[in-house]
Structures are given as structure tokens and as C-alpha cells.
Design a protein around this motif. Structure first.
Motif, PDB file in Angstrom:
ATOM      1  N   TRP A 261     -86.419 -84.718  15.750  1.00 18.84           N
ATOM      2  CA  TRP A 261     -86.737 -85.273  14.440  1.00 18.84           C
ATOM      3  C   TRP A 261     -86.032 -86.604  14.228  1.00 18.84           C
ATOM      4  O   TRP A 261     -84.824 -86.708  14.390  1.00 18.84           O
ATOM      5  N   GLY A 262     -86.789 -87.644  13.901  1.00 16.00           N
ATOM      6  CA  GLY A 262     -86.194 -88.931  13.528  1.00 16.00           C
ATOM      7  C   GLY A 262     -85.660 -89.739  14.688  1.00 16.00           C
ATOM      8  O   GLY A 262     -84.851 -90.638  14.484  1.00 16.00           O
ATOM      9  N   THR A 263     -86.086 -89.448  15.900  1.00 13.19           N
ATOM     10  CA  THR A 263     -85.631 -90.244  17.046  1.00 13.19           C
ATOM     11  C   THR A 263     -86.750 -90.361  18.083  1.00 13.19           C
ATOM     12  O   THR A 263     -87.600 -89.479  18.167  1.00 13.19           O
ATOM     13  N   ARG A 264     -86.727 -91.461  18.816  1.00 16.38           N
ATOM     14  CA  ARG A 264     -87.753 -91.645  19.847  1.00 16.38           C
ATOM     15  C   ARG A 264     -87.214 -91.295  21.231  1.00 16.38           C
ATOM     16  O   ARG A 264     -87.913 -91.442  22.225  1.00 16.38           O
ATOM     17  N   GLU A 265     -85.964 -90.871  21.290  1.00 16.62           N
ATOM     18  CA  GLU A 265     -85.354 -90.530  22.587  1.00 16.62           C
ATOM     19  C   GLU A 265     -86.033 -89.294  23.182  1.00 16.62           C
ATOM     20  O   GLU A 265     -86.570 -88.458  22.448  1.00 16.62           O
ATOM     21  N   GLY A 266     -85.965 -89.169  24.506  1.00 16.74           N
ATOM     22  CA  GLY A 266     -86.508 -87.995  25.175  1.00 16.74           C
ATOM     23  C   GLY A 266     -85.619 -86.772  24.952  1.00 16.74           C
ATOM     24  O   GLY A 266     -84.461 -86.923  24.533  1.00 16.74           O
ATOM     25  N   LEU A 267     -86.159 -85.592  25.268  1.00 12.32           N
ATOM     26  CA  LEU A 267     -85.428 -84.335  25.025  1.00 12.32           C
ATOM     27  C   LEU A 267     -84.065 -84.339  25.718  1.00 12.32           C
ATOM     28  O   LEU A 267     -83.052 -84.005  25.112  1.00 12.32           O
ATOM     29  N   ARG A 268     -84.058 -84.733  27.004  1.00 15.79           N
ATOM     30  CA  ARG A 268     -82.806 -84.677  27.769  1.00 15.79           C
ATOM     31  C   ARG A 268     -81.751 -85.607  27.161  1.00 15.79           C
ATOM     32  O   ARG A 268     -80.580 -85.256  27.073  1.00 15.79           O
ATOM     33  N   THR A 269     -82.165 -86.782  26.740  1.00 15.01           N
ATOM     34  CA  THR A 269     -81.215 -87.724  26.126  1.00 15.01           C
ATOM     35  C   THR A 269     -80.691 -87.146  24.814  1.00 15.01           C
ATOM     36  O   THR A 269     -79.489 -87.226  24.532  1.00 15.01           O
ATOM     37  N   ARG A 270     -81.588 -86.568  24.043  1.00 19.00           N
ATOM     38  CA  ARG A 270     -81.181 -85.997  22.744  1.00 19.00           C
ATOM     39  C   ARG A 270     -80.168 -84.878  22.953  1.00 19.00           C
ATOM     40  O   ARG A 270     -79.159 -84.797  22.260  1.00 19.00           O
ATOM     41  N   MET A 271     -80.452 -84.020  23.936  1.00 20.59           N
ATOM     42  CA  MET A 271     -79.549 -82.899  24.193  1.00 20.59           C
ATOM     43  C   MET A 271     -78.192 -83.407  24.678  1.00 20.59           C
ATOM     44  O   MET A 271     -77.150 -82.894  24.300  1.00 20.59           O
TER      45      MET A 271
END
Lengths: 342, 257
Positions: A261-271
Motif C-alpha cells: 500500500w502506498g509504494t511502488r517498490e517490489g514485494l522483496r524490497t518492501r519486505m
């Protein structure tokens, strides 16, 4: 064939051995990459091994040699490219006074959701209690000893047997405290981990806790036992309930990273971004629950006339004020623009 | 992501422009390591409980509290502490030959270790790591949910001894060198995979059963002879293994070297 393999190995093997030795020394902390001379040498050996791997790869040479070089390059890559990761050496005091409160404040929105979910649960618990006669039993099902008596009956009994209860408690304080710490920390870890269900599990866990808390509180309030209730819950609850709420906060942080939510980063980067924050929050929760476990076993279970209620309420209020001040103000000076991480 | 033999592999490209691969551990290997770790935890717990029992003679209440904390700390702390202290390995992982590492090939951070172990509670749900096992089976990188969240993978640790290629290729007389034009033809006609296979057979000759080795080298010689026919006096007295050794020396030596 492009490569003279025997000559190639004879020429390069000493450099591979040197790199192996250097990597062993780094792992054993005998070699520091912050030393410019040493880091240049290691980097040069690593780049040479990379180049050797590229040559071997291009020539379809012996697979075992390729595996050896890949392992060597892998080790070198981990040590050289992780040197920045080691720059932040973990210092417990810095973590406690800066990282923990800053992390809490950085995710204050998730904490708000956690509080809101619990409050909704408390409201539903209250409604269950007053709406139907069987509602009380349903809401208080996890605590049959609380459900089988009215609050007034329990208060009368506790105060009548205060001395004998205190003597009994004297013999089981440590094991009771250990049991409470173990149980509450397990509940908190589950609340965090259930964030993996996109936050649904975390929300259910918090809501359920809220239902029970709301039902117990309203039960005592309606029976006119407000002073006993505050004196009973506040000393340990001032740490225990916020600890569960922070575990919920961590669960929602995890859920938000999953949803993206609210970010364009990929899943791995977010995690990757939230992983240190999750560890920090759950570390704080564990500390709070250890304290709450001690207080509940050694303080909360003593009632009047052994321990006056005003002492318990004053102690609980002081604890809560310290906790709020800690999370609200600690580490503020080092906060803006320069994050402190362990 | 999959390599020959259906082994899942993690490919990492370095800024130096090189790609290296690490073999990933599958769910079965990881389950074996877990079984060993469960047994180790049980053993540690039993030993500590003996100490708790002795302690209970002097302080029963304290012993009760200690017992609760021991159970909790072993259940949640064993893997985290081992992985933090021993380079991503618990005792079970070390025995089975696997280790935890960052999915980008970097060093593990304490936060990663803590998170992957805390999230076990979901991976273990409802029984015997059913959720984690299913995710690991269908994940490209064989990751359970805890690994996905923490950005970690479990890789197989491979032996890191450089192969003894020199004993195969170095310093031995090669009768094929008397015929540079035939050597050139052999180099031209041999596929890289065939050369690689011949070299691997020589390096691992001690690991092969005698009969299998004789058969393998015989077939290789036949294959090389189909490509180039060396004069009879050059091949005279050569065993099949020596023939393959000469061919490999020819293939892995620079022309004119």
C-alpha cells in the motif's frame, strides 16, 4: 578449446588460496575491511577470482572447478558487498533508547489501527455482556474463574482471603511469573506472525483480546468495582496491553509490506525494508512482557488489606506515564533525517 | 531457475559482471535438518530439566519459573541463536549440509534471522509445517513464509576443495603431440560438452567402480576415434584411460603449447 586448463590452474591457484585465507580472516574478525590496504588487496583478489570464473564459464571447463570458483566468489561477494551492513554495530543501549522508540513512531499509523481494532473488540465485548444473559459466559469463556462469580463476590473473597492468598502466592510467584511471560510472549508473536495473512489474523487476534478485555472491564464497572478493577489491572496491564498492541502494530506493518500500500517498490524490497523494524518492535514487546510478568506475579495479585489500592493505582499510573513518555520522546534528537538502526 | 536434474538454483549477478549460482535446499532436506534440531532441542531440554529438578530441592518456586522460561527460550531461541552465531547453521543444518543466507547472497542480518524464526508459528500451522512446506514446494526459491518475509533462502553447502586437474593434465608424456595437425582436427571436431565429460571422468576416476570405469573409458575412446584416427604406432600400448588422458591434454592445452 580456448583455455589451457592445467596452466590456468597452476597460475591462479595461489591467488585463490590467498583469497580463501583473507575471507577466513575476515570471518574470524582477524582482518578488517575498513583498513584501506587490506580492503584493496581483498578486492583485487576477489575481482581476479570473478574474472577466472568468467573465463571458466566461457570455456566449459571442469564442473567441479566451476563449483569451487562459484563458492569462492559467493563467499567473497558476501563479505565484500556486506561490509556496509556491518557498519551499524549493535549496541543494546542505543537500540533501546533510540531505535525502538523511533521505530514505534515511524509506524504510528499501524499502532493506531491496532488500538482501533482492540477498541472495537472492547465495544463488542461490552455489548455481548449487556445484550443477553448468556453473553457474559461467552465473553468470559477463557476465564471460567472470573465468569463463575460476580465481580462483587470475587472482590469480597479476595479481600477476605487476602492474607492466605498472599502466603500462597509467596510460594509460587516465580513460576507464575514465568508462565505469564511465556504465555503472553507466545500470544504476541502469534499476533505479529498472523500479519502474514494480510493482517486479517492480526486483526482477529486483537479483536478477540478486545472482546475479553471489554467484557471484563464493563462487568466490574456495572457491579461498582471500578477501584478494584483499576488496582488489579493497571500495574501489569499498563505494560501488557500496550505490548500486545505493539505486537499488533508489527503485524499490521508486515501486512502493509505484503499488500504494498502506498509504494511502488517490489514485494522483496518492501519486505527487506520492514524486516529490521519487525525485529525491533517484537524485541520491545518481549522486554515489556518480561516486566509485566514480574509485576503481575509479584505485585498485581496482592489486594487490600495486604496492599492498598491507591498504591497499586499510583504505581500503575506511574508506569504508564513512563511508558508513554518513553515511546513519545526518547530518541527524538537523533531522529530527523538520520535514522539510527542497530 | 531450475538447473539440470531439477535442482533449484539461486543465480546471483555481481556488480563485477559475473553470475554465480548456489544450489537451494529442498523441503525434504530441510525437514531432515528440522528433525535433527527437534531431537537436539529435546536433549538440551532434558538436560536442563535435570538441573531444574536439582534446583527444585532448594527453591521449588524458582525452579518452576525456570522450567517455563527454558521451554520458551529453547522453542523460540535455539534456531535464532545458532543461525546468528554459526553462519546461518543450526546443528541439524550443519549435519545435513545446508545453511541460511540472504537471498541476494549477502551476509545475514540479525533482524532477518529473528523474523524468519518468529514467523515459524505460521509456517508450522496447522501441523508439521504444512503451510511452510506447501509454500516451499511451490516457491521458486524453495522459501517458506518466514524466508519470504525475511528475504532469506536455505542453500546447500558444497565442498570447496579445488579439483585435482593438475594430476590428470600436468607433466605427463602425450604421444598425440607428435601430430599437431591431428590434434588440431580433434580440437575442431570435439564438442565442449564431450571435452568436459572426458575431463570429469579422469578427475573422478578413483570414485568409479573398476568395471564402470573400463566401460566408460572404452566408449570415450571409440568416440574420439570416430572423430580423428591417430597412426597405429602413436596409439600402440595405450590403455583406454591413457588414450582419454592424451585427448583431454590435447583439448585443454593451447594449440602449439
Amino acid at each position: 578449446m580456448i583455455l589451457d586448463l592445467a596452466h590456468f590452474i597452476k597460475r591462479e591457484r595461489p591467488h585463490w588460496k590467498d583469497l580463501e585465507k583473507a575471507l577466513d580472516a575476515i570471518q574470524a574478525q582477524r582482518l578488517d575491511l575498513s583498513d584501506l590496504k587490506a580492503s584493496r588487496r581483498v578486492l583485487s583478489l576477489f575481482q581476479r577470482a570473478c574474472s577466472d570464473l568468467a573465463r571458466i564459464g566461457a570455456s566449459n571447463a571442469e564442473p567441479e572447478l566451476r563449483t569451487y570458483l562459484e563458492t569462492l566468489v559467493g563467499r567473497g561477494y558476501a563479505e565484500i558487498h556486506s561490509s556496509g551492513r556491518r557498519a551499524h554495530r549493535f549496541t543494546p543501549l542505543k537500540w533501546f533508547l533510540h531505535t525502538l522508540p523511533q521505530t514505534f513512531r515511524r509506524h504510528i499509523g499501524a499502532f493506531g489501527v491496532s488500538v482501533l481494532t482492540t477498541v472495537v473488540g472492547m465495544f463488542v465485548g461490552g455489548v455481548l455482556l449487556v445484550a443477553a444473559p448468556e453473553g457474559r459466559e461467552v465473553a468470559l469463556a477463557p476465564f471460567p474463574h472470573v465468569a463463575k462469580q460476580t465481580p462483587s463476590q470475587r472482590v469480597a473473597e479476595e479481600e477476605k482471603n487476602a492474607k492466605s492468598s498472599a502466603e500462597h502466592l509467596e510460594r509460587s510467584k516465580a513460576s507464575f511469573s514465568g508462565m505469564l511471560m511465556q504465555h503472553n510472549t507466545k500470544v504476541s508473536i502469534s499476533t505479529l506472525a498472523l500479519g502474514l495473512s494480510y493482517g486479517v489474523g492480526t486483526a482477529i487476534s486483537l479483536f478477540y483480546n478486545g472482546v475479553i478485555l471489554g467484557a471484563v472491564c464493563l462487568d466490574y464497572i456495572l457491579d461498582g468495582q471500578i477501584v478494584f478493577l483499576i488496582g488489579w489491572l493497571l500495574p501489569h496491564g499498563s505494560f501488557e496491553i500496550p505490548a500486545i498492541l505493539i505486537a499488533g502494530q508489527a503485524g499490521f506493518v508486515l501486512a502493509r509490506a505484503l499488500i504494498g500500500w502506498g509504494t511502488r517498490e517490489g514485494l522483496r524490497t518492501r519486505m527487506r525494508e520492514v524486516t529490521p523494524d519487525l525485529a525491533t518492535l517484537i524485541g520491545g514487546v518481549a522486554l515489556m512482557l518480561v516486566w509485566a510478568g514480574f509485576v503481575e506475579a509479584f505485585f498485581s495479585q496482592y489486594h487490600e488489606p495486604v496492599l492498598p489500592y491507591w498504591v497499586k493505582i499510583a504505581f500503575g499510573s506511574l508506569e504508564f506515564a513512563v511508558l508513554v513518555a518513553f515511546y513519545a520522546f526518547c530518541g527524538r534528537k537523533s531522529e530527523p533525517g538520520k535514522e539510527v538502526r542497530p | 531457475m531450475s538447473a539440470p536434474g531439477n535442482t533449484a538454483v539461486l543465480h546471483i549477478a555481481t556488480p563485477e559482471g559475473v553470475t554465480f549460482s548456489l544450489p537451494l535446499a529442498g523441503p525434504v532436506t530441510r525437514a531432515l535438518a528440522l528433525m535433527v534440531d527437534v531431537a537436539v532441542c529435546q536433549a538440551i531440554q532434558q538436560i536442563l530439566f535435570i538441573a531444574v529438578k536439582v534446583m527444585s530441592v532448594f527453591a521449588e518456586d524458582m525452579a518452576g519459573g525456570a522450567a517455563y522460561l527454558i521451554m520458551f527460550l529453547i522453542a523460540f531461541g535455539y534456531s535464532s541463536v545458532c543461525e546468528l552465531l554459526f553462519g546461518g547453521q543450526t546443528l541439524g543444518k550443519r549435519i545435513v549440509g545446508i545453511r541460511v543466507m540472504d537471498e541476494r547472497g549477502l551476509r545475514l542480518l540479525p533482524g532477518q534471522v529473528i523474523v524468519r524464526n518468529l514467523l515459524r508459528v505460521v509456517d508450522m500451522f496447522p501441523v508439521f509445517y504444512a503451510v511452510g512446506g506447501v509454500f516451499a514446494l511451490f516457491s521458486k526459491r524453495c522459501q517458506r513464509l518466514g524466508d519470504l518475509a525475511a528475504g532469506t533462502v536455505v542453500v546447500r553447502t558444497v565442498k570447496v576443495i579445488p579439483p585435482d586437474v593438475e594430476s590428470v593434465l600436468g607433466g605427463k608424456y602425450n604421444s598425440f603431440r607428435q601430430h599437431p595437425h591431428l590434434e588440431a582436427r580433434l580440437r575442431q571436431k570435439t564438442l565442449p560438452e564431450e571435452a568436459q565429460l572426458a575431463l570429469a571422468a579422469l578427475v573422478r576416476r578413483d570414485e568409479l567402480e573398476t568395471e564402470a570405469a573400463i566401460k566408460l573409458f572404452g566408449e570415450m575412446v571409440q568416440r574420439f576415434r570416430e572423430k580423428v584416427k591417430f597412426p597405429e604406432e602413436t596409439e600402440h600400448g595405450l590403455t583406454d584411460e591413457q588414450y582419454v588422458r592424451n585427448a583431454v591434454d590435447t583439448l585443454y592445452r593451447k594449440a602449439g603449447g
